[in-house]
Design an enzyme around this catalytic site. Structure first.
Site, mmCIF file in Angstrom:
data_model
loop_
_atom_site.group_PDB
_atom_site.id
_atom_site.type_symbol
_atom_site.label_atom_id
_atom_site.label_comp_id
_atom_site.label_asym_id
_atom_site.label_seq_id
_atom_site.Cartn_x
_atom_site.Cartn_y
_atom_site.Cartn_z
ATOM 1 C CG ASN A 87 -0.516 -0.874 2.370
ATOM 2 O OD1 ASN A 87 0.500 -1.376 2.247
ATOM 3 N ND2 ASN A 87 -0.738 -0.314 3.637
ATOM 4 C CB THR A 88 1.570 3.887 -2.333
ATOM 5 O OG1 THR A 88 0.398 3.619 -3.260
ATOM 6 C CG2 THR A 88 2.841 2.889 -2.548
ATOM 7 C CG LEU A 218 0.680 9.244 -10.271
ATOM 8 C CD1 LEU A 218 1.803 10.296 -9.785
ATOM 9 C CD2 LEU A 218 -0.316 8.634 -9.191
ATOM 10 C CB ALA A 220 -4.690 6.103 -16.287
ATOM 11 C CG PHE A 223 -6.902 12.135 -18.336
ATOM 12 C CD1 PHE A 223 -5.737 12.658 -17.581
ATOM 13 C CD2 PHE A 223 -7.021 12.089 -19.656
ATOM 14 C CE1 PHE A 223 -4.775 13.471 -18.540
ATOM 15 C CE2 PHE A 223 -6.083 12.713 -20.345
ATOM 16 C CZ PHE A 223 -5.121 13.432 -19.598
ATOM 17 C CB CYS A 273 -6.827 4.143 -6.752
ATOM 18 S SG CYS A 273 -6.446 2.722 -6.609
HETATM 19 P P1 NAD Z 1 -3.724 -3.448 0.141
HETATM 20 O O1 NAD Z 1 -3.771 -2.516 1.358
HETATM 21 O O2 NAD Z 1 -5.112 -4.158 -0.131
HETATM 22 O O3 NAD Z 1 -2.636 -4.477 0.173
HETATM 23 C C1 NAD Z 1 -1.191 -3.998 0.423
HETATM 24 C C2 NAD Z 1 -0.546 -5.186 1.093
HETATM 25 O O4 NAD Z 1 0.849 -4.999 1.469
HETATM 26 C C3 NAD Z 1 -1.237 -5.465 2.657
HETATM 27 O O5 NAD Z 1 -1.940 -6.821 2.890
HETATM 28 C C4 NAD Z 1 0.004 -5.015 3.582
HETATM 29 O O6 NAD Z 1 -0.306 -5.978 4.786
HETATM 30 C C5 NAD Z 1 1.132 -5.542 2.719
HETATM 31 N N1 NAD Z 1 2.295 -5.032 3.040
HETATM 32 C C6 NAD Z 1 2.696 -3.630 3.221
HETATM 33 N N2 NAD Z 1 4.005 -3.553 3.561
HETATM 34 C C7 NAD Z 1 4.659 -4.720 3.511
HETATM 35 C C8 NAD Z 1 5.892 -5.399 3.730
HETATM 36 N N3 NAD Z 1 6.991 -4.455 3.825
HETATM 37 N N4 NAD Z 1 6.027 -6.644 3.332
HETATM 38 C C9 NAD Z 1 5.047 -7.373 3.155
HETATM 39 N N5 NAD Z 1 3.636 -7.040 2.861
HETATM 40 C C10 NAD Z 1 3.538 -5.592 3.088
HETATM 41 O O7 NAD Z 1 -3.463 -2.372 -1.200
HETATM 42 P P2 NAD Z 1 -3.949 -2.647 -2.444
HETATM 43 O O8 NAD Z 1 -5.495 -1.940 -2.844
HETATM 44 O O9 NAD Z 1 -3.761 -4.055 -3.180
HETATM 45 O O10 NAD Z 1 -2.981 -1.612 -3.504
HETATM 46 C C11 NAD Z 1 -1.474 -1.874 -3.635
HETATM 47 C C12 NAD Z 1 -1.225 -0.839 -4.517
HETATM 48 O O11 NAD Z 1 -1.562 -1.194 -5.821
HETATM 49 C C13 NAD Z 1 -1.155 0.712 -4.163
HETATM 50 O O12 NAD Z 1 -0.025 1.434 -4.339
HETATM 51 C C14 NAD Z 1 -2.493 0.991 -4.867
HETATM 52 O O13 NAD Z 1 -2.453 2.446 -5.023
HETATM 53 C C15 NAD Z 1 -2.111 0.445 -6.115
HETATM 54 N N6 NAD Z 1 -3.251 0.002 -6.817
HETATM 55 C C16 NAD Z 1 -4.557 -0.362 -6.326
HETATM 56 C C17 NAD Z 1 -5.672 -0.721 -7.045
HETATM 57 C C18 NAD Z 1 -7.134 -1.034 -6.563
HETATM 58 O O14 NAD Z 1 -7.940 -1.250 -7.131
HETATM 59 N N7 NAD Z 1 -6.916 -1.441 -5.125
HETATM 60 C C19 NAD Z 1 -5.738 -0.747 -8.313
HETATM 61 C C20 NAD Z 1 -4.258 -0.181 -9.099
HETATM 62 C C21 NAD Z 1 -3.475 0.162 -8.229
HETATM 63 C C1 UDX Z 2 -9.843 2.815 -10.231
HETATM 64 C C2 UDX Z 2 -9.502 2.617 -11.723
HETATM 65 O O1 UDX Z 2 -10.584 2.537 -12.503
HETATM 66 C C3 UDX Z 2 -8.368 1.464 -11.949
HETATM 67 O O2 UDX Z 2 -8.193 1.678 -13.395
HETATM 68 C C4 UDX Z 2 -7.370 1.774 -11.247
HETATM 69 O O3 UDX Z 2 -6.367 0.933 -11.506
HETATM 70 C C5 UDX Z 2 -7.764 1.673 -9.709
HETATM 71 O O4 UDX Z 2 -8.784 2.766 -9.468
HETATM 72 P P1 UDX Z 2 -11.661 1.352 -8.891
HETATM 73 O O5 UDX Z 2 -11.389 2.550 -7.867
HETATM 74 O O6 UDX Z 2 -11.461 -0.156 -8.238
HETATM 75 O O7 UDX Z 2 -10.740 1.586 -9.971
HETATM 76 O O8 UDX Z 2 -13.011 1.451 -9.352
HETATM 77 P P2 UDX Z 2 -13.829 2.535 -10.523
HETATM 78 O O9 UDX Z 2 -14.492 1.690 -11.265
HETATM 79 O O10 UDX Z 2 -12.900 3.319 -11.308
HETATM 80 O O11 UDX Z 2 -14.646 3.387 -9.924
HETATM 81 C C6 UDX Z 2 -14.038 4.486 -8.679
HETATM 82 C C7 UDX Z 2 -15.311 5.379 -7.972
HETATM 83 O O12 UDX Z 2 -15.794 6.011 -9.111
HETATM 84 C C8 UDX Z 2 -16.469 4.296 -7.627
HETATM 85 O O13 UDX Z 2 -16.775 4.975 -6.398
HETATM 86 C C9 UDX Z 2 -17.454 4.439 -8.650
HETATM 87 O O14 UDX Z 2 -18.729 4.257 -8.085
HETATM 88 C C10 UDX Z 2 -17.259 5.915 -9.219
HETATM 89 N N1 UDX Z 2 -17.827 6.079 -10.597
HETATM 90 C C11 UDX Z 2 -16.970 5.292 -11.469
HETATM 91 C C12 UDX Z 2 -18.717 7.012 -10.755
HETATM 92 O O15 UDX Z 2 -19.159 7.533 -9.704
HETATM 93 N N2 UDX Z 2 -19.277 7.138 -12.126
HETATM 94 C C13 UDX Z 2 -18.710 6.520 -13.040
HETATM 95 O O16 UDX Z 2 -19.263 6.787 -14.102
HETATM 96 C C14 UDX Z 2 -17.527 5.531 -12.715
#
Ligand code: NAD
Ligand code: UDX
Length: 481
Positions: A87-88, A218, A220, A223, A273
């Site tokens: 996580n970040t 960032l 994407a 946008f 995100c």
């Molecule tokens: P998350 O919090 O669900 O998972 C992160 C995991 O990393 C946690 O389980 C935590 O315990 C583990 N962790 C942290 N530090 C650690 C370490 N030093 N060693 C081992 N494990 C460790 O987060 P996520 O939603 O999977 O997001 C991860 C990254 O991906 C973030 O940067 C996020 O912005 C990016 N991202 C998330 C999404 C999404 O839809 N959630 C989509 C695209 C990108």
């Molecule tokens: C988003 C990006 O879509 C994905 O590409 C990236 O990797 C992570 O962040 P996510 O946050 O999982 O994905 O879901 P997304 O479908 O993008 O929806 C984000 C939020 O926007 C939700 O609360 C959704 O309900 C809302 N949303 C989405 C709207 O209010 N209107 C829309 O038309 C689309």
């Protein structure tokens, strides 16, 4: 056999690695995490995250070529390719608090990789990170490197959306890989490309330099969120003018240069995100002296905050300017349908707003537990990803909140209903039955535009639906918003 280790078994690490394991039986994939409960859940029948299609893939691959483990160092040491998917979150303390990305987890993962590695490794940034992070990570990895190990850093941001993660991973619009423009860097890019090429057509695998890949992620998200704030801004104007936001979105989206997706007006976007990544972008712009650019992107968040507070004001002002002591059903708590994730869900802001006006909330979400909802309502903004900063729960607020496991139960005897998540089941409820069991006048506030306004009005509800012309009732009672 190529060995992959992914640090971080969360919403990205878990599904992404499961898909790689499914598509690449010749690769061994181990997902490691410092969280013991999370790994235990991945190793059980009750996975730690709800994602359609994920169970089946994990079942097929687990113990074949997909493993989940807390033995972080051992598996990192053995891997050829190490994905870092930790996580970040947004920083809550110190320099850049409230905007900059907190790279503590990333940095500690990088230090650990440097310490335990005994062979060359490709280290892949899967987490979303500020542009130029790879430079810092390179310094950490090579610092004190007296073992002659070569580390190649790649940026491979993830574009999956929750709720559709498995479909997105199966057929991605694109896979993006950024690497150093040196022979060793390009060799590493080719190695990662070969993993994805098991199932992703070659023309969908884009390769760039490191900084373009980091910044594209960032960009994407900015946008996408900007589209939602644009249509939400229009929804306010629709309500004032008699235009219908769905009709406007349809007409605008028919322009092939604009396209129809991501134009659903809503109570506001949520999720882990969009807000975090835009704040991070704003911070980077400010650090580079680009104040106008920073201001431009900040507006996407401001409109989102405005949309959430506009919704709360509509609810309160429609109900005679007070919801004190009134039962309000909240349908949906997750930030979107088909996920149990509540990070930055607009439901938290809406509930706080209504609780501030002393409403009695009855909350139902098919995938979110009572414990999770109460924890979320007790947290300060941004603290959800910093467990060490969690505040003790406020007992007063919790007397006003009940969490139930049935939509009808939530709505029974309520004065009003707020639809906050667009779960399909909310479209199919028997609203006549719900109306009959409510206090009158019965109010319905649709924050997702999923209900047929005319039908609801025929039943007898006083209806507010984002971006649609107001009931004369609602109109007469509005304060200026
Ligand atoms: P998350 O919090 O669900 O998972 C992160 C995991 O990393 C946690 O389980 C935590 O315990 C583990 N962790 C942290 N530090 C650690 C370490 N030093 N060693 C081992 N494990 C460790 O987060 P996520 O939603 O999977 O997001 C991860 C990254 O991906 C973030 O940067 C996020 O912005 C990016 N991202 C998330 C999404 C999404 O839809 N959630 C989509 C695209 C990108
Ligand atoms: C988003 C990006 O879509 C994905 O590409 C990236 O990797 C992570 O962040 P996510 O946050 O999982 O994905 O879901 P997304 O479908 O993008 O929806 C984000 C939020 O926007 C939700 O609360 C959704 O309900 C809302 N949303 C989405 C709207 O209010 N209107 C829309 O038309 C689309």
């Amino acid at each position: 056999m190529v060995k992959i280790c992914c640090i971080g078994a969360g919403y990205v690490g878990g599904p992404t690695m499961a898909m790689i394991a499914l598509k690449c039986p010749d690769i061994e994939v181990v997902v490691v995490d410092i969280s013991k409960p999370r790994i235990a859940a991945w190793n059980s029948d009750d996975l730690p995250i709800y994602e359609p299609g994920l169970d089946e893939v994990v079942k097929e691959c687990k113990d074949r070529n997909l493993y989940f483990s807390t033995e972080v160092e051992k598996h990192v040491a053995e891997a050829d390719i190490v994905f870092v998917s930790v996580n970040t979150p947004t920083k809550t303390r110190g320099l850049g608090a409230g905007k900059a990305a907190d790279l503590t987890y990333w940095e500690s993962a990088a230090r650990m990789i440097a310490d335990v590695s005994k062979s060359d490794k490709i280290v892949v940034e899967k987490s979303t990170v500020p542009v130029k992070t790879a430079e810092a990570i390179e310094k950490i990895l090579t610092h004190n490197n007296n073992k002659g190990i070569s580390f190649q850093i790649l940026s491979n941001p993830e574009f999956l959306a929750e709720g559709t993660a498995m479909a997105d991973l199966d057929k991605p619009d694109r896979v993006l890989i950024g690497g150093r423009e040196t022979p060793a860097g390009q060799k590493a890019v080719a190695a990662l490309k070969a993993v994805y090429a098991h199932w992703v057509p070659e023309d969908r695998i884009i390769t760039t330099n490191l900084w373009s890949a980091e910044l594209s992620k960032l960009a994407a998200n900015a946008f996408l969120a900007q589209r939602i704030s644009s249509i939400n801004a229009m929804s306010a104007l629709c309500e004032s003018t008699g235009a219908e936001v769905n009709e406007v979105a349809y007409a605008v989206g028919k322009d092939s240069r604009i396209g129809p997706k991501f134009l659903n007006a809503s109570v506001g976007f949520g999720g882990s995100c969009f807000q975090k990544d835009i704040l991070n972008l704003v911070y980077i712009c400010e650090c580079n002296g680009l104040l106008e650019v920073a201001h431009y992107w900040k507006q996407v968040i401001s409109i989102n905050d405005y949309q959430k507070s506009r919704f709360i004001k509509r609810v309160v002002s429609s109900m005679f300017n007070t919801v004190s002591g009134k039962k309000i059903a909240v349908l949906g708590f997750a930030f979107k349908k088909d996920t149990g994730d509540t990070r930055e869900t607009p439901a938290i802001d809406v509930c706080h707003g209504l609780l501030g006006d002393k409403a009695l909330l009855s909350i139902y979400d098919p995938q979110v537990t009572e414990e999770q909802i109460k924890r979320d309502l007790a947290m300060n903004k941004f603290d959800w990803d910093h467990p060490q900063h969690l505040q003790p729960q406020s007992p007063t607020a919790f007397k006003q909140v009940s969490v139930v496991w049935d939509a009808y139960e939530a709505c029974k005897d309520a004065h009003g209903i707020c639809v906050i998540t667009e779960w399909d089941e909310f479209k199919k409820l028997d609203y006549q039955k719900i109306y009959d069991n409510m206090q009158k006048p019965a109010f319905l506030f649709d924050g997702r535009n999923v209900l047929n306004v005319e039908e609801m009005r025929k039943i007898g509800f006083v209806v507010y639906s984002i971006g649609t012309p107001l009931d004369s009732w609602v109109k007469d009672l509005q304060v200026s918003i």
